[in-house]
Motif scaffolding. Structure first.
Motif, PDB file in Angstrom:
ATOM      1  N   GLU A  21      15.682  34.719   5.951  1.00  0.00           N
ATOM      2  CA  GLU A  21      14.332  34.775   5.399  1.00  0.00           C
ATOM      3  C   GLU A  21      13.389  35.406   6.396  1.00  0.00           C
ATOM      4  OE1 GLU A  21      13.068  30.893   4.199  1.00  0.00           O
ATOM      5  OE2 GLU A  21      13.771  31.250   2.165  1.00  0.00           O
ATOM      6  N   MET A  22      12.477  36.224   5.891  1.00  0.00           N
ATOM      7  CA  MET A  22      11.507  36.885   6.740  1.00  0.00           C
ATOM      8  C   MET A  22      10.167  36.916   6.016  1.00  0.00           C
ATOM      9  SD  MET A  22      11.584  40.754   8.278  1.00  0.00           S
ATOM     10  CE  MET A  22      13.185  40.529   8.979  1.00  0.00           C
ATOM     11  N   VAL A  23       9.092  36.604   6.732  1.00  0.00           N
ATOM     12  CA  VAL A  23       7.747  36.720   6.195  1.00  0.00           C
ATOM     13  C   VAL A  23       7.247  38.115   6.564  1.00  0.00           C
ATOM     14  CG1 VAL A  23       5.402  35.819   6.251  1.00  0.00           C
ATOM     15  CG2 VAL A  23       7.334  34.254   6.460  1.00  0.00           C
ATOM     16  N   VAL A  24       6.827  38.861   5.563  1.00  0.00           N
ATOM     17  CA  VAL A  24       6.402  40.241   5.763  1.00  0.00           C
ATOM     18  C   VAL A  24       4.951  40.372   5.350  1.00  0.00           C
ATOM     19  CG1 VAL A  24       6.844  42.623   5.113  1.00  0.00           C
ATOM     20  CG2 VAL A  24       8.738  41.052   5.318  1.00  0.00           C
ATOM     21  N   MET A  25       4.152  41.032   6.204  1.00  0.00           N
ATOM     22  CA  MET A  25       2.730  41.212   5.946  1.00  0.00           C
ATOM     23  C   MET A  25       2.367  42.689   5.956  1.00  0.00           C
ATOM     24  SD  MET A  25       1.301  38.283   8.469  1.00  0.00           S
ATOM     25  CE  MET A  25       2.740  37.748   9.350  1.00  0.00           C
ATOM     26  N   GLY A  26       1.442  43.041   5.098  1.00  0.00           N
ATOM     27  CA  GLY A  26       0.951  44.402   5.039  1.00  0.00           C
ATOM     28  C   GLY A  26      -0.102  44.507   3.951  1.00  0.00           C
ATOM     29  N   ARG A  27      -1.003  45.433   4.104  1.00  0.00           N
ATOM     30  CA  ARG A  27      -2.107  45.559   3.165  1.00  0.00           C
ATOM     31  C   ARG A  27      -1.583  45.951   1.776  1.00  0.00           C
ATOM     32  NH1 ARG A  27      -7.651  48.963   4.001  1.00  0.00           N
ATOM     33  NH2 ARG A  27      -8.651  48.143   2.144  1.00  0.00           N
ATOM     34  N   GLY A  28      -1.773  45.060   0.818  1.00  0.00           N
ATOM     35  CA  GLY A  28      -1.379  45.309  -0.561  1.00  0.00           C
ATOM     36  C   GLY A  28       0.119  45.423  -0.789  1.00  0.00           C
ATOM     37  N   ILE A  29       0.900  44.816   0.082  1.00  0.00           N
ATOM     38  CA  ILE A  29       2.364  44.970   0.019  1.00  0.00           C
ATOM     39  C   ILE A  29       2.954  44.394  -1.267  1.00  0.00           C
ATOM     40  CG2 ILE A  29       3.009  42.858   1.227  1.00  0.00           C
ATOM     41  CD1 ILE A  29       4.962  44.640   2.831  1.00  0.00           C
ATOM     42  N   ALA A  30       2.337  43.375  -1.844  1.00  0.00           N
ATOM     43  CA  ALA A  30       2.876  42.744  -3.043  1.00  0.00           C
ATOM     44  C   ALA A  30       2.077  43.071  -4.298  1.00  0.00           C
ATOM     45  CB  ALA A  30       2.925  41.235  -2.857  1.00  0.00           C
ATOM     46  N   PHE A  31       1.130  43.962  -4.190  1.00  0.00           N
ATOM     47  CA  PHE A  31       0.287  44.297  -5.341  1.00  0.00           C
ATOM     48  C   PHE A  31       1.146  44.892  -6.445  1.00  0.00           C
ATOM     49  CE2 PHE A  31      -2.636  47.172  -7.625  1.00  0.00           C
ATOM     50  CZ  PHE A  31      -3.518  46.216  -8.094  1.00  0.00           C
ATOM     51  N   ILE A  39      10.663  46.193  -1.372  1.00  0.00           N
ATOM     52  CA  ILE A  39       9.432  46.523  -0.650  1.00  0.00           C
ATOM     53  C   ILE A  39       9.590  47.869   0.038  1.00  0.00           C
ATOM     54  CG2 ILE A  39       8.003  45.847   1.311  1.00  0.00           C
ATOM     55  CD1 ILE A  39       8.500  43.026   0.658  1.00  0.00           C
ATOM     56  N   GLU A  40       8.528  48.663  -0.021  1.00  0.00           N
ATOM     57  CA  GLU A  40       8.521  49.919   0.711  1.00  0.00           C
ATOM     58  C   GLU A  40       8.336  49.609   2.198  1.00  0.00           C
ATOM     59  OE1 GLU A  40       5.929  49.462  -1.640  1.00  0.00           O
ATOM     60  OE2 GLU A  40       7.038  50.264  -3.328  1.00  0.00           O
ATOM     61  N   VAL A  41       9.239  50.092   3.011  1.00  0.00           N
ATOM     62  CA  VAL A  41       9.222  49.799   4.452  1.00  0.00           C
ATOM     63  C   VAL A  41       7.964  50.354   5.106  1.00  0.00           C
ATOM     64  CG1 VAL A  41      10.501  50.115   6.607  1.00  0.00           C
ATOM     65  CG2 VAL A  41      11.732  49.771   4.482  1.00  0.00           C
ATOM     66  N   GLU A  42       7.413  51.429   4.559  1.00  0.00           N
ATOM     67  CA  GLU A  42       6.221  52.046   5.152  1.00  0.00           C
ATOM     68  C   GLU A  42       4.998  51.133   5.093  1.00  0.00           C
ATOM     69  OE1 GLU A  42       7.567  53.739   2.162  1.00  0.00           O
ATOM     70  OE2 GLU A  42       9.170  54.339   3.517  1.00  0.00           O
ATOM     71  N   LYS A  43       4.958  50.196   4.149  1.00  0.00           N
ATOM     72  CA  LYS A  43       3.805  49.306   3.991  1.00  0.00           C
ATOM     73  C   LYS A  43       3.829  48.109   4.929  1.00  0.00           C
ATOM     74  CE  LYS A  43       2.440  50.274  -0.723  1.00  0.00           C
ATOM     75  NZ  LYS A  43       2.089  49.658  -2.000  1.00  0.00           N
ATOM     76  N   ILE A  44       4.956  47.846   5.583  1.00  0.00           N
ATOM     77  CA  ILE A  44       5.079  46.667   6.443  1.00  0.00           C
ATOM     78  C   ILE A  44       4.302  46.876   7.735  1.00  0.00           C
ATOM     79  CG2 ILE A  44       6.669  45.238   7.777  1.00  0.00           C
ATOM     80  CD1 ILE A  44       8.798  45.890   5.675  1.00  0.00           C
ATOM     81  N   GLU A  45       3.380  45.938   8.018  1.00  0.00           N
ATOM     82  CA  GLU A  45       2.610  45.977   9.256  1.00  0.00           C
ATOM     83  C   GLU A  45       3.131  44.958  10.266  1.00  0.00           C
ATOM     84  OE1 GLU A  45      -1.507  45.531   8.273  1.00  0.00           O
ATOM     85  OE2 GLU A  45      -1.466  47.273   6.936  1.00  0.00           O
ATOM     86  N   LYS A  46       3.506  43.767   9.779  1.00  0.00           N
ATOM     87  CA  LYS A  46       4.042  42.704  10.642  1.00  0.00           C
ATOM     88  C   LYS A  46       5.171  42.003   9.909  1.00  0.00           C
ATOM     89  CE  LYS A  46      -0.222  41.374  12.984  1.00  0.00           C
ATOM     90  NZ  LYS A  46      -1.112  40.244  13.258  1.00  0.00           N
ATOM     91  N   ASN A  47       6.119  41.478  10.685  1.00  0.00           N
ATOM     92  CA  ASN A  47       7.159  40.640  10.090  1.00  0.00           C
ATOM     93  C   ASN A  47       7.497  39.513  11.044  1.00  0.00           C
ATOM     94  OD1 ASN A  47       8.634  41.994  11.983  1.00  0.00           O
ATOM     95  ND2 ASN A  47       9.957  43.024  10.561  1.00  0.00           N
ATOM     96  N   VAL A  48       7.844  38.369  10.464  1.00  0.00           N
ATOM     97  CA  VAL A  48       8.188  37.176  11.230  1.00  0.00           C
ATOM     98  C   VAL A  48       9.507  36.654  10.690  1.00  0.00           C
ATOM     99  CG1 VAL A  48       7.478  34.850  11.867  1.00  0.00           C
ATOM    100  CG2 VAL A  48       5.753  36.612  11.530  1.00  0.00           C
ATOM    101  N   CYS A  49      10.479  36.509  11.577  1.00  0.00           N
ATOM    102  CA  CYS A  49      11.791  36.022  11.170  1.00  0.00           C
ATOM    103  C   CYS A  49      12.020  34.657  11.812  1.00  0.00           C
ATOM    104  CB  CYS A  49      12.873  37.004  11.593  1.00  0.00           C
ATOM    105  SG  CYS A  49      14.475  36.606  10.924  1.00  0.00           S
TER     106      CYS A  49
END
Length: 56
Positions: A21-31, A39-49
């Motif tokens: 499991e990984m928490v992924v953050m990015g502007r509008g990533i789930a819109f 998920i488009e990899v280009e939209k990922i700004e931060k990830n936490v595993c």
């Protein structure tokens, strides 16, 4: 990465190729995305595993 849970438009929980499991953050990533979408990899700004501790 496949979406497992949408927390809000900017944060999702995903599963990696190794089923971690990984928490992924990015502007509008789930819109306009749902569980099961990729998920488009280009939209990922931060990830936490998270790592699991072994209990003895």
């Amino acid at each position: 990465m496949r979406i497992e849970k949408v927390l809000n438009n900017n944060v999702v929980i995903t599963l990696t190729e190794t089923n971690e499991e990984m928490v992924v953050m990015g502007r509008g990533i789930a819109f306009q995305h749902k569980v099961g979408d990729t998920i488009e990899v280009e939209k990922i700004e931060k990830n936490v595993c998270a790592r699991r501790k072994r209990r003895y």
